[in-house]
Structure formats: C-alpha cells, structure tokens
Motif scaffolding. Sequence first.
Motif, PDB file in Angstrom:
ATOM      1  N   MET A  24       0.660  -0.882  -0.584  1.00 49.22           N
ATOM      2  CA  MET A  24       0.133   0.330  -0.024  1.00 49.22           C
ATOM      3  C   MET A  24       0.326   1.140  -0.265  1.00 49.22           C
ATOM      4  O   MET A  24       1.800   0.963   0.414  1.00 49.22           O
ATOM      5  N   LYS A  25      -0.310   2.331  -1.387  1.00 52.68           N
ATOM      6  CA  LYS A  25       0.847   3.455  -1.039  1.00 52.68           C
ATOM      7  C   LYS A  25       0.458   5.315   0.384  1.00 52.68           C
ATOM      8  O   LYS A  25      -0.440   4.482   0.744  1.00 52.68           O
ATOM      9  N   ILE A  26       0.843   5.551  -0.225  1.00 53.84           N
ATOM     10  CA  ILE A  26       0.274   6.656   1.424  1.00 53.84           C
ATOM     11  C   ILE A  26       0.291   7.923   0.749  1.00 53.84           C
ATOM     12  O   ILE A  26       1.448   8.411  -0.103  1.00 53.84           O
ATOM     13  N   CYS A  27      -0.796   8.379   0.720  1.00 56.67           N
ATOM     14  CA  CYS A  27      -1.310   9.853   0.164  1.00 56.67           C
ATOM     15  C   CYS A  27      -0.468  10.954   0.490  1.00 56.67           C
ATOM     16  O   CYS A  27      -0.374  11.010   1.732  1.00 56.67           O
ATOM     17  N   PRO A  28       1.036  11.636  -0.594  1.00 60.11           N
ATOM     18  CA  PRO A  28       1.433  12.206  -0.185  1.00 60.11           C
ATOM     19  C   PRO A  28       0.986  13.952   0.133  1.00 60.11           C
ATOM     20  O   PRO A  28       1.062  14.800   1.040  1.00 60.11           O
ATOM     21  N   HIS A  29      -0.422  13.999   0.150  1.00 61.97           N
ATOM     22  CA  HIS A  29      -1.632  14.990   0.650  1.00 61.97           C
ATOM     23  C   HIS A  29      -1.706  15.352   1.448  1.00 61.97           C
ATOM     24  O   HIS A  29      -1.233  15.831   2.661  1.00 61.97           O
ATOM     25  N   CYS A  30      -2.684  14.038   2.359  1.00 63.55           N
ATOM     26  CA  CYS A  30      -3.592  13.331   4.125  1.00 63.55           C
ATOM     27  C   CYS A  30      -2.891  12.340   4.241  1.00 63.55           C
ATOM     28  O   CYS A  30      -3.639  12.739   5.630  1.00 63.55           O
ATOM     29  N   LYS A  76      -4.406   2.296  -2.511  1.00 62.36           N
ATOM     30  CA  LYS A  76      -4.103   0.974  -2.777  1.00 62.36           C
ATOM     31  C   LYS A  76      -3.308   1.303  -3.794  1.00 62.36           C
ATOM     32  O   LYS A  76      -3.090   1.728  -4.811  1.00 62.36           O
ATOM     33  N   ASP A  77      -2.567  -0.353  -4.061  1.00 64.05           N
ATOM     34  CA  ASP A  77      -1.248   0.114  -5.133  1.00 64.05           C
ATOM     35  C   ASP A  77      -2.139   0.530  -6.625  1.00 64.05           C
ATOM     36  O   ASP A  77      -2.622  -0.082  -6.918  1.00 64.05           O
ATOM     37  N   GLY A  78      -1.027   1.140  -7.380  1.00 64.43           N
ATOM     38  CA  GLY A  78      -2.042   1.540  -8.620  1.00 64.43           C
ATOM     39  C   GLY A  78      -3.280   2.490  -8.524  1.00 64.43           C
ATOM     40  O   GLY A  78      -3.416   3.629  -9.869  1.00 64.43           O
TER      41      GLY A  78
END
Length: 84
Positions: free
Chosen positions: A1-7, A12-14
């Motif tokens: 899983m990735k993390i939103c750089p804004h919030c 989800k991946d992709g």
Amino acid sequence: MKICPHCGAELKDGAKFCPHCGSDETTGWADGAEFVDEELPDYDEIIANEFGLDTKGKKIRKQSPLFIAAAIIVALAFVAGFVL
C-alpha cells in the motif's frame, strides 16, 4: 500500500487519485511529494460546531445562560442554608 502525499491516507497500489482527499497528479500529487504529518480537523467536531449535532446526528441541546445562572443561585442558596 502507498500513502497519499497530500493527506496521509492509505492508497491501493496503482491508485490514480486519493479517495479520501481527492488529490491526484494534477492537484499536487507528484512523485517527489511527501506527506508531512499535519493535524487534520476532526470531522465529528466540525459537524457538531457547525450544525449543533452530536456524532449520531442528534441535535445538541445547549443550556441557556439564564438556566445556568439560576442553577448557580439555587446552589448558593442551598449552601448558605447549611452555613446559617
């Protein structure tokens, strides 16, 4: 899983956009962007302040200043009754 750089929400991946804040590549989501732990406002607190509702959607009843003043006077009279 990735993390939103804004919030900071989990993505989800992709993912093409953040389902939490709506951020994407055109609104500030870049490869070099990094989430900085900011204190986000509490949604329930905003709703309570703006609309006078609790977390279950029920209207919050606020006591009038007149009622509070009357309660204080009654309490003081009660205490004075024991002292005298």
